[in-house]
Design a protein around this motif. Structure first.
Motif, PDB file in Angstrom:
ATOM      1  N   VAL A  87       0.772  -1.118   0.055  1.00 40.21           N
ATOM      2  CA  VAL A  87      -0.134   0.031  -0.105  1.00 40.21           C
ATOM      3  C   VAL A  87       0.976   1.289   0.011  1.00 40.21           C
ATOM      4  CG1 VAL A  87      -1.597   1.335   1.220  1.00 40.21           C
ATOM      5  CG2 VAL A  87      -1.830  -1.167   1.364  1.00 40.21           C
ATOM      6  N   GLY A  88       0.836   2.147  -1.147  1.00 37.10           N
ATOM      7  CA  GLY A  88       1.659   3.232  -1.113  1.00 37.10           C
ATOM      8  C   GLY A  88       0.472   4.375  -0.716  1.00 37.10           C
ATOM      9  N   ARG A  89       0.758   5.646  -0.460  1.00 38.81           N
ATOM     10  CA  ARG A  89       0.261   6.797  -0.129  1.00 38.81           C
ATOM     11  C   ARG A  89       0.810   7.945  -0.279  1.00 38.81           C
ATOM     12  NH1 ARG A  89      -2.168   8.898   5.178  1.00 38.81           N
ATOM     13  NH2 ARG A  89      -3.245  10.561   4.631  1.00 38.81           N
ATOM     14  N   THR A  90       0.006   8.858  -0.839  1.00 40.11           N
ATOM     15  CA  THR A  90       0.319  10.345  -1.125  1.00 40.11           C
ATOM     16  C   THR A  90      -0.582  11.103   0.072  1.00 40.11           C
ATOM     17  OG1 THR A  90      -1.484  11.199  -2.652  1.00 40.11           O
ATOM     18  CG2 THR A  90       0.716  10.241  -3.484  1.00 40.11           C
ATOM     19  N   PHE A  91      -0.011  12.618   0.482  1.00 38.35           N
ATOM     20  CA  PHE A  91      -0.576  13.356   1.275  1.00 38.35           C
ATOM     21  C   PHE A  91      -1.374  14.554   0.724  1.00 38.35           C
ATOM     22  CE2 PHE A  91       2.247  10.557   3.272  1.00 38.35           C
ATOM     23  CZ  PHE A  91       1.737  10.285   4.791  1.00 38.35           C
ATOM     24  N   GLN A  92      -2.406  15.030   1.558  1.00 39.58           N
ATOM     25  CA  GLN A  92      -2.975  16.180   1.080  1.00 39.58           C
ATOM     26  C   GLN A  92      -2.097  17.318   0.808  1.00 39.58           C
ATOM     27  OE1 GLN A  92      -6.385  17.054   3.859  1.00 39.58           O
ATOM     28  NE2 GLN A  92      -6.632  18.970   2.905  1.00 39.58           N
ATOM     29  N   THR A 171      -1.454  -1.296  -4.310  1.00 41.54           N
ATOM     30  CA  THR A 171      -2.612  -0.173  -4.467  1.00 41.54           C
ATOM     31  C   THR A 171      -1.874   1.052  -3.721  1.00 41.54           C
ATOM     32  OG1 THR A 171      -3.754  -1.989  -3.632  1.00 41.54           O
ATOM     33  CG2 THR A 171      -4.570   0.254  -2.945  1.00 41.54           C
ATOM     34  N   VAL A 172      -2.641   2.381  -4.436  1.00 41.38           N
ATOM     35  CA  VAL A 172      -2.052   3.531  -4.252  1.00 41.38           C
ATOM     36  C   VAL A 172      -3.345   4.350  -3.637  1.00 41.38           C
ATOM     37  CG1 VAL A 172      -1.090   5.598  -5.310  1.00 41.38           C
ATOM     38  CG2 VAL A 172      -0.496   3.271  -6.060  1.00 41.38           C
ATOM     39  N   LEU A 173      -3.162   4.963  -2.481  1.00 40.09           N
ATOM     40  CA  LEU A 173      -3.905   5.920  -1.944  1.00 40.09           C
ATOM     41  C   LEU A 173      -3.569   7.158  -2.169  1.00 40.09           C
ATOM     42  CD1 LEU A 173      -4.520   3.175  -0.512  1.00 40.09           C
ATOM     43  CD2 LEU A 173      -4.982   4.434   1.659  1.00 40.09           C
TER      44      LEU A 173
END
Length: 250
Positions: A87-92, A171-173
């Protein structure tokens, strides 16, 4: 990119709760996002979307409930373990190193290969080439040697995404990828999401830009007051009275 397999659910929560003092951010949220699709999580400001991302990625600890990824319980897992699970994730608000070049920002997403490489902080040629290929894929290869602080907000968004993709997540959030981005870059981000999804990556996107959401999403979940109130394809969500009520108060 690693081979993708399986189908069904990518990410599921059951009764996820989180409160900050007397403010309930997540109120028993039970929701599932589908593997192999572009999923969107939408809702008014304060509906719990970013808190949801923070809980499922281990950035903050939920007060209650359960989270599974591809059937594996990750409720108590650390952010590092969840990332390692795919799981990868970027931020606001973009998380980039402002005084590092774009290329070094992308390379920072992976550890140098081998013990000697880690001690020296050196990356191999293959990793450097892969980092450059992601910069090219995202259309910012001409900024490889530019410090992140000298890039536009939209370019920093693309740079952060390049760093996430460098670790090859299944999966990318994406947390508000369109926020503060000009229309040209917005089109690029939307096209990239669709291209990467076609290649096998699952996406879950928190976003307020409804044109973007409706144009790229397969499945949409709508939050209000910390819990889902509707879900379905864009054609259903557009006309759902509960969604119109949450957004417009009608």
């Amino acid at each position: 990119m690693t081979e993708r397999n399986g189908s069904g659910e990518a990410l599921r929560t059951e009764g996820l709760t989180k409160a900050f003092g007397g403010v309930v951010a997540l109120d028993g949220a039970s929701v599932a996002f589908r593997h192999g699709q572009v999923n969107a999580l939408i809702g008014p400001n304060g509906s719990g979307k970013t808190t949801f991302f923070n809980c499922v990625t281990g950035m903050i600890r939920a007060d209650g409930g359960r989270t599974t990824y591809r059937g594996r319980d990750i409720t108590r897992s650390t952010p590092h373990a969840i990332a390692h699970a795919g799981v990868g994730r970027t931020f606001q608000l973009c998380r980039v190193f402002p005084r590092m070049s774009a290329l070094d920002n992308v390379l920072a997403a992976v550890r140098p290969a081998g013990l000697l490489g880690q001690l020296r902080g050196a990356h191999g040629r293959a990793e450097v080439d892969r980092a450059r290929s992601w910069l090219t894929r995202l259309g910012i290869e001409h900024l490889a040697d530019v410090e992140a602080r000298n890039m536009s907000w939209g370019q920093q968004k693309l740079l952060e995404l390049a760093g996430v993709l460098m670790s090859d997540p299944e999966t990318v959030l994406l947390d508000e990828p369109a926020g503060g981005v000009n229309p040209a870059l917005l089109d690029r981000i939307g096209g990239l999401v669709r291209e990467l999804n076609a290649e096998g990556r699952t996406f879950v996107i928190v976003e307020h830009n409804m044109d973007l959401v409706m144009s790229i999403s397969d499945h949409i979940v709508v939050f209000d007051r910390g819990r889902p109130i509707a879900e379905g394809p864009p054609s259903v969500i557009r006309s759902d009275e509960r969604v119109l009520g949450a957004y417009l108060g009608v």
